[in-house]
Design a protein around this motif. Structure first.
Motif, PDB file in Angstrom:
ATOM      1  N   THR A 137       0.805  -1.219   0.000  1.00 36.55           N
ATOM      2  CA  THR A 137       0.000   0.000   0.000  1.00 36.55           C
ATOM      3  C   THR A 137       0.843   1.277   0.000  1.00 36.55           C
ATOM      4  OG1 THR A 137      -1.470  -1.326   1.372  1.00 36.55           O
ATOM      5  CG2 THR A 137      -2.059   0.975   1.100  1.00 36.55           C
ATOM      6  N   SER A 138       2.087   1.193   0.470  1.00 39.11           N
ATOM      7  CA  SER A 138       2.915   2.400   0.504  1.00 39.11           C
ATOM      8  C   SER A 138       3.423   2.777  -0.884  1.00 39.11           C
ATOM      9  CB  SER A 138       4.089   2.217   1.469  1.00 39.11           C
ATOM     10  OG  SER A 138       4.894   1.130   1.081  1.00 39.11           O
ATOM     11  N   THR A 139       3.582   1.798  -1.766  1.00 39.79           N
ATOM     12  CA  THR A 139       4.115   2.091  -3.102  1.00 39.79           C
ATOM     13  C   THR A 139       3.087   1.897  -4.214  1.00 39.79           C
ATOM     14  OG1 THR A 139       4.867  -0.179  -3.359  1.00 39.79           O
ATOM     15  CG2 THR A 139       6.448   1.387  -2.433  1.00 39.79           C
ATOM     16  N   GLY A 140       2.032   1.136  -3.946  1.00 39.41           N
ATOM     17  CA  GLY A 140       1.070   0.810  -4.997  1.00 39.41           C
ATOM     18  C   GLY A 140       1.584  -0.265  -5.940  1.00 39.41           C
ATOM     19  N   ARG A 266      -7.975   1.655 -11.652  1.00 38.76           N
ATOM     20  CA  ARG A 266      -6.528   1.898 -11.687  1.00 38.76           C
ATOM     21  C   ARG A 266      -6.130   2.557 -13.009  1.00 38.76           C
ATOM     22  NH1 ARG A 266      -3.347  -3.396 -12.736  1.00 38.76           N
ATOM     23  NH2 ARG A 266      -4.545  -3.125 -14.640  1.00 38.76           N
ATOM     24  N   VAL A 291      -4.524   0.894  -5.236  1.00 41.26           N
ATOM     25  CA  VAL A 291      -3.916   2.141  -4.763  1.00 41.26           C
ATOM     26  C   VAL A 291      -2.820   2.560  -5.735  1.00 41.26           C
ATOM     27  CG1 VAL A 291      -2.392   0.854  -3.192  1.00 41.26           C
ATOM     28  CG2 VAL A 291      -2.717   3.303  -2.850  1.00 41.26           C
ATOM     29  N   THR A 292      -2.750   3.874  -5.999  1.00 40.99           N
ATOM     30  CA  THR A 292      -1.772   4.398  -6.957  1.00 40.99           C
ATOM     31  C   THR A 292      -0.970   5.522  -6.300  1.00 40.99           C
ATOM     32  OG1 THR A 292      -3.269   3.876  -8.785  1.00 40.99           O
ATOM     33  CG2 THR A 292      -1.504   5.461  -9.240  1.00 40.99           C
ATOM     34  N   ALA A 293       0.363   5.383  -6.334  1.00 43.19           N
ATOM     35  CA  ALA A 293       1.242   6.444  -5.821  1.00 43.19           C
ATOM     36  C   ALA A 293       1.683   7.316  -6.988  1.00 43.19           C
ATOM     37  CB  ALA A 293       2.457   5.831  -5.133  1.00 43.19           C
ATOM     38  N   GLY A 319       2.043  10.528   0.629  1.00 42.45           N
ATOM     39  CA  GLY A 319       3.103   9.538   0.408  1.00 42.45           C
ATOM     40  C   GLY A 319       3.599   9.038   1.750  1.00 42.45           C
ATOM     41  N   TRP A 323       8.787   8.156   0.223  1.00 37.76           N
ATOM     42  CA  TRP A 323       8.090   9.004  -0.750  1.00 37.76           C
ATOM     43  C   TRP A 323       7.251  10.092  -0.078  1.00 37.76           C
ATOM     44  CZ3 TRP A 323       6.039   4.784  -4.693  1.00 37.76           C
ATOM     45  CH2 TRP A 323       7.169   4.220  -5.343  1.00 37.76           C
ATOM     46  N   ARG A 329      -1.015   9.473  -2.663  1.00 38.12           N
ATOM     47  CA  ARG A 329      -1.570   8.173  -3.034  1.00 38.12           C
ATOM     48  C   ARG A 329      -3.086   8.296  -3.192  1.00 38.12           C
ATOM     49  NH1 ARG A 329      -0.602   4.420   1.332  1.00 38.12           N
ATOM     50  NH2 ARG A 329      -0.903   6.344   2.503  1.00 38.12           N
TER      51      ARG A 329
END
Ligand SMILES: *Cc1c(COP(=O)(O)O)cnc(C)c1O
Length: 369
Positions: A137-140, A266, A291-293, A319, A323, A329
């Protein structure tokens, strides 16, 4: 408020109603029936052998990670953690806190792990368990956990594979199977419920270990009563009812349609962001459906942007970790359709370098509807 967060996520009306109507004696037959139905339904959804391979705990997702470590690992056991971002790091910290002898493979931020490389590492020495994140989830990034399970195989000596799929399943279908022993999920993401429930699905091999092996340090999260259908402490009654309602909605949509919907969301975010002048921090091939960063141009500050958007009626996420200073995000998980997403992104467009282009890039997605 429009919510485009990777948790908590919007709650459908049927789930809200179940939550409100819910209070009843948790030792009574009504609640008992709901509990059986919920665990039976979850066993089907997550590929568990029976309802007694499912545990639902009153906790956020991290409580599920802790319960898995406490019930399946003993101090001194060797485990391999594959860390693809902040949530992989957290899984490692939970294991370390329980005295597990942790080795870690650190994957650069924004990339997925390579299943062959990890399987090769696992063949070099015996590990009790391998801890991985399904959807980071932190980077997607969506990690290939099924391919890893296949590559590791199912020898009796193979490690237990324990998967954090908290922002993955059920939006991204994942089931237990050969080489994949434990799935951990939580109520507040794809399950479309308020925060407060951690969900664990266990293979027969994992269940046996929980039930039979002696382990110190288990009390509130001791899974043994849960896996024999007993709820030892007052459960989060309202959330059980909410989950019951949500599972009905999930069944009605079906796993394939759900995955297709999330992939479409997405793709819509990625077209919008690319056209609007933001940087996609993850390649298409491993981009998460939930999820998208997005990287911002240097003159834009993520904190300021989020404050402006919140005032305009849209919440997005910041982020994380590495990031934090330069990214935002966008969550597109759970009870979100293309109209919801378009409404949120439309509020965001005026802040982007190329507002008109961003809006235009959404149009083909709206026409498909
Ligand atoms: C949300 C999330 C968690 C758990 O967070 P909680 O705040 O404890 O619910 C863990 N792992 C991943 C991948 C997540 O997305």
């Amino acid at each position: 408020m429009h919510i485009l967060l990777p948790g908590p996520t919007p709650i459908p009306e049927a789930v809200q109603e179940a939550l409100i109507r819910a209070m009843s004696d948790h030792r009574g037959t009504l609640f008992g029936q709901v509990d059986v139905k919920v665990r039976t339904e979850l066993a089907t959804l997550l590929g568990a052998p029976t309802k007694d391979h499912i545990a639902i705990l009153p906790a956020s997702g991290t409580g599920g990670l802790e319960a898995a470590c406490e019930n399946l690992l003993s101090p001194g056991d060797r485990a391999l953690v594959v860390e693809t971002g902040l949530f992989g790091r957290r899984f490692r910290e939970v294991a370390e806190a329980h005295g597990v002898d942790v080795e870690c493979v650190e994957i650069p931020w924004g990339q997925a792990f390579n299943p062959q490389e990890i399987a090769e590492r696992v063949r070099q020495k015996p590990y009790r368990a391998i801890l991985v994140t399904h959807n980071e989830t932190s980077t997607g990034v969506l990690n290939p956990v099924e391919a890893l399970a296949q590559a590791i195989g199912t020898d009796p000596g193979a490690p237990l594979m324990i998967v954090d799929s908290i922002s993955g399943v059920p939006s991204i279908p994942l089931t237990l199977g050969p080489g994949l022993d434990v799935i951990i999920a939580a109520s507040q993401k794809g399950f479309m419920c308020p925060p407060g429930l951690a969900i664990l699905a266990l293979s027969e091999r994992a269940r046996q270990s929980v039930v039979s092996d002696t382990r110190p340090g288990r009390f509130y999260f001791d899974l043994r009563p849960y896996l024999s259908g007993r709820l030892p402490y007052t459960p989060a009654i309202g959330l059980w009812h909410a989950l019951h309602a949500a599972l009905g909605l999930l069944r009605a949509e079906g796993a394939f349609a759900r995955l297709q919907r999330h992939r479409m969301l997405r793709d819509m975010v990625r077209h919008f962001a690319r056209a609007g002048g933001l940087t996609l921090l993850v390649e298409d091939a491993v981009a998460s459906p939930t999820v998208t960063a997005l990287g911002l141009p240097s003159e834009m500050n993520p904190g300021d942007l989020r404050r402006h958007l919140e005032n305009a009626g849209l919440q997005i996420a910041g982020g994380l970790g590495l990031w934090h200073e330069r990214a935002i995000r966008i969550g597109h998980v759970g009870h979100v359709d293309r109209a919801d997403l378009a409404a949120g992104l439309t509020l965001m467009a005026p802040h982007l370098p190329h507002s008109e282009q961003a809006l235009a890039a959404m149009i083909p997605f709206l026409k498909e509807a």
